[in-house]
Design a protein around this motif. Structure first.
Motif, short mmCIF file in Angstrom:
data_model
loop_
_atom_site.label_atom_id
_atom_site.label_comp_id
_atom_site.label_asym_id
_atom_site.label_seq_id
_atom_site.Cartn_x
_atom_site.Cartn_y
_atom_site.Cartn_z
N PHE A 7 -1.35 11.73 -9.14
CA PHE A 7 -2.78 11.49 -8.96
C PHE A 7 -3.02 10.72 -7.68
CE2 PHE A 7 -1.56 7.57 -11.14
CZ PHE A 7 -2.35 6.59 -10.54
N GLN A 8 -4.24 10.83 -7.18
CA GLN A 8 -4.67 10.13 -5.98
C GLN A 8 -5.41 8.87 -6.41
OE1 GLN A 8 -4.05 11.31 -2.85
NE2 GLN A 8 -5.07 9.66 -1.75
N PRO A 9 -4.98 7.68 -5.97
CA PRO A 9 -5.65 6.47 -6.43
C PRO A 9 -7.10 6.39 -5.94
CG PRO A 9 -4.15 5.95 -4.64
CD PRO A 9 -3.90 7.38 -5.00
N ARG A 10 -7.98 5.92 -6.81
CA ARG A 10 -9.38 5.70 -6.43
C ARG A 10 -9.49 4.25 -5.94
NH1 ARG A 10 -14.11 4.18 -9.43
NH2 ARG A 10 -12.93 4.31 -11.39
N ILE A 11 -9.44 4.08 -4.64
CA ILE A 11 -9.42 2.74 -4.04
C ILE A 11 -10.84 2.31 -3.74
CG2 ILE A 11 -8.64 1.39 -2.04
CD1 ILE A 11 -6.17 3.24 -1.98
N ASP A 68 7.59 2.68 -14.95
CA ASP A 68 8.04 3.75 -14.07
C ASP A 68 9.35 3.37 -13.39
OD1 ASP A 68 5.26 5.59 -13.53
OD2 ASP A 68 4.98 3.52 -14.21
N ALA A 69 10.25 4.35 -13.28
CA ALA A 69 11.59 4.08 -12.76
C ALA A 69 11.56 3.52 -11.34
CB ALA A 69 12.43 5.35 -12.80
N ASP A 70 10.59 3.92 -10.54
CA ASP A 70 10.53 3.48 -9.15
C ASP A 70 9.59 2.30 -8.93
OD1 ASP A 70 12.30 5.46 -8.37
OD2 ASP A 70 10.71 6.93 -8.03
N ALA A 71 9.19 1.62 -9.99
CA ALA A 71 8.23 0.52 -9.87
C ALA A 71 8.95 -0.78 -9.48
CB ALA A 71 7.46 0.34 -11.16
N TYR A 72 9.45 -0.82 -8.27
CA TYR A 72 10.08 -2.01 -7.73
C TYR A 72 9.94 -1.96 -6.22
CZ TYR A 72 13.91 1.24 -6.78
OH TYR A 72 14.64 2.30 -6.34
N ILE A 115 -8.12 -2.96 -10.40
CA ILE A 115 -6.76 -3.39 -10.73
C ILE A 115 -5.92 -3.26 -9.47
CG2 ILE A 115 -7.06 -2.62 -13.12
CD1 ILE A 115 -5.21 -0.24 -12.44
N SER A 116 -4.73 -3.87 -9.47
CA SER A 116 -3.90 -3.80 -8.26
C SER A 116 -2.42 -3.80 -8.60
CB SER A 116 -4.21 -4.97 -7.32
OG SER A 116 -3.75 -6.18 -7.88
N LEU A 117 -1.65 -3.24 -7.70
CA LEU A 117 -0.19 -3.29 -7.79
C LEU A 117 0.27 -4.65 -7.30
CD1 LEU A 117 2.23 -1.35 -8.44
CD2 LEU A 117 2.39 -0.97 -5.97
N THR A 118 1.23 -5.27 -8.00
CA THR A 118 1.67 -6.61 -7.63
C THR A 118 3.09 -6.84 -8.11
OG1 THR A 118 1.02 -8.96 -7.69
CG2 THR A 118 0.85 -7.74 -9.75
N PRO A 119 3.86 -7.71 -7.46
CA PRO A 119 5.19 -8.05 -7.98
C PRO A 119 5.08 -8.80 -9.31
CG PRO A 119 4.96 -8.70 -5.68
CD PRO A 119 3.60 -8.35 -6.16
N ARG A 154 0.84 -1.21 0.00
CA ARG A 154 0.00 0.00 0.00
C ARG A 154 0.87 1.25 0.00
NH1 ARG A 154 -5.20 1.36 1.43
NH2 ARG A 154 -5.48 3.60 1.21
N GLN A 155 1.94 1.23 0.78
CA GLN A 155 2.85 2.38 0.80
C GLN A 155 3.45 2.61 -0.58
OE1 GLN A 155 5.94 2.30 3.86
NE2 GLN A 155 7.27 3.56 2.58
N LEU A 156 3.84 1.52 -1.24
CA LEU A 156 4.42 1.65 -2.58
C LEU A 156 3.40 2.19 -3.58
CD1 LEU A 156 6.46 -1.67 -2.65
CD2 LEU A 156 7.41 0.65 -2.59
N LEU A 157 2.15 1.72 -3.49
CA LEU A 157 1.10 2.22 -4.38
C LEU A 157 0.91 3.72 -4.17
CD1 LEU A 157 -1.27 1.90 -6.35
CD2 LEU A 157 -2.71 1.32 -4.38
N ASP A 158 0.82 4.14 -2.92
CA ASP A 158 0.62 5.56 -2.64
C ASP A 158 1.78 6.39 -3.18
OD1 ASP A 158 -1.77 4.97 -1.37
OD2 ASP A 158 -0.91 4.99 0.64
N GLU A 159 3.00 5.88 -3.02
CA GLU A 159 4.18 6.63 -3.49
C GLU A 159 4.23 6.70 -5.01
OE1 GLU A 159 7.42 4.59 -1.66
OE2 GLU A 159 7.11 5.53 0.31
N LEU A 160 3.90 5.59 -5.69
CA LEU A 160 3.92 5.59 -7.16
C LEU A 160 2.84 6.50 -7.73
CD1 LEU A 160 4.61 1.80 -7.84
CD2 LEU A 160 6.09 3.71 -8.50
#
Length: 289
Positions: free
Chosen positions: A213-217, A258-262, A237-241, A201-207
């Protein structure tokens, strides 16, 4: 004062709640209350200010807490040195980790370590990254396996590996056939996310913040398996490894450019609290495996 006195007082000072401290210490609440009253009579001052069921350290209590914590660290260090000297091949490691690491990452770490240290046992605890960080600092967990890297200065970090992140979408999603996507492409999408306090969740908020933009959760979950199932059902949809094991039929995972997508995955421990020899060996073993 016996060293047990320090342990109960530190627990009470850190939790600031008699009931919660009594439960953690496995003693009756009236017993803990009497212990505190005896200590305050002995010192001649009130160590806590009472706010209903909550407590907060008084000026005297803060002074006593700092000295008691240093004394407890010294006693912990002495006990560990004695245990290491008397039986260096044995011991117990209290290991905390994110639930998403429970199927592959943690079993591999433990299996590799126990090949050379078969007499070391493990006590396992799963939870959100924020919870694991807090329990490491409270001395209830020796070593944690978490992501992302905590920002608390007193938490030590040993990097293990890095996972690239993607976005999980239903098979009939408009982006299913796209080779890659960026977070900016997802600004209008409904997200299925982990609860606040979880590393993903922290990574999603940061990305999302980096993409402005603010994610619509629309839904929140406590594990990646449930999240994948909700995505498969077409609920978002969701963020996932990218290389994660949490997959569900009907889900496609697209690579994020995205460069920080890890996410960095590593081990943590309290730098102010001495590790046992078994825990030190476990950290060293994991970092070289």
């Amino acid at each position: 004062m016996a060293d047990g006195d320090y342990e109960w007082f530190l627990t009470l000072a850190e939790l600031q709640h008699v009931t919660a401290a009594a439960q953690q210490l496995h003693i009756a609440q009236p017993t803990l209350t009497r212990m505190l009253a005896r200590l305050e009579r002995r010192l001649g001052v009130r160590l806590f200010d009472r706010h209903g069921r909550r407590l907060s350290l008084s000026t005297y209590g803060r002074i006593f807490y700092e000295h008691a914590r240093r004394a407890q660290l010294e006693l912990d260090s002495a006990r560990r040195e004695i245990a290491d000297l008397s039986n260096p091949a044995a011991g117990e490691i209290r290991l905390g980790f994110l639930r998403s690491f429970g199927s592959i990452v943690v079993p591999r770490l433990i299996a590799a370590f126990t090949q050379t240290s078969p007499r070391v046992t493990f006590t396992l605890e799963e939870g959100a990254a924020e919870l694991i960080n807090d329990r490491v600092l409270a001395g209830m967990i020796d070593v944690g396996v978490v992501s992302p890297r905590p920002k608390t200065a007193t938490i030590a970090w040993r990097s293990l590996f890095r996972q690239r992140l993607g976005v999980a979408v239903p098979h009939d999603h408009r982006l299913t056939d796209a080779p890659t996507v960026s977070m900016a492409d997802l600004a209008d999408e409904p997200f299925v996310a982990m609860h606040p306090g979880y590393g993903m969740r922290q990574l999603l908020d940061e990305l999302c913040a980096a993409a402005q933009f603010q994610p619509r959760i629309v839904l929140e979950s406590a594990n990646l398996s449930t999240t994948a199932g909700l995505v498969a059902a077409g609920l978002g949809i969701s963020l996932t490894p990218i290389d994660g094991s949490e997959r569900a039929p009907g889900v496609s995972v697209l690579r994020l450019v995205d460069a920080d997508a890890y996410r960095d995955i590593g081990m943590i421990w309290d730098s102010a609290r001495p590790l046992s020899r078994a825990a030190r060996d476990f950290v060293a073993s994991a970092a070289t495996s």
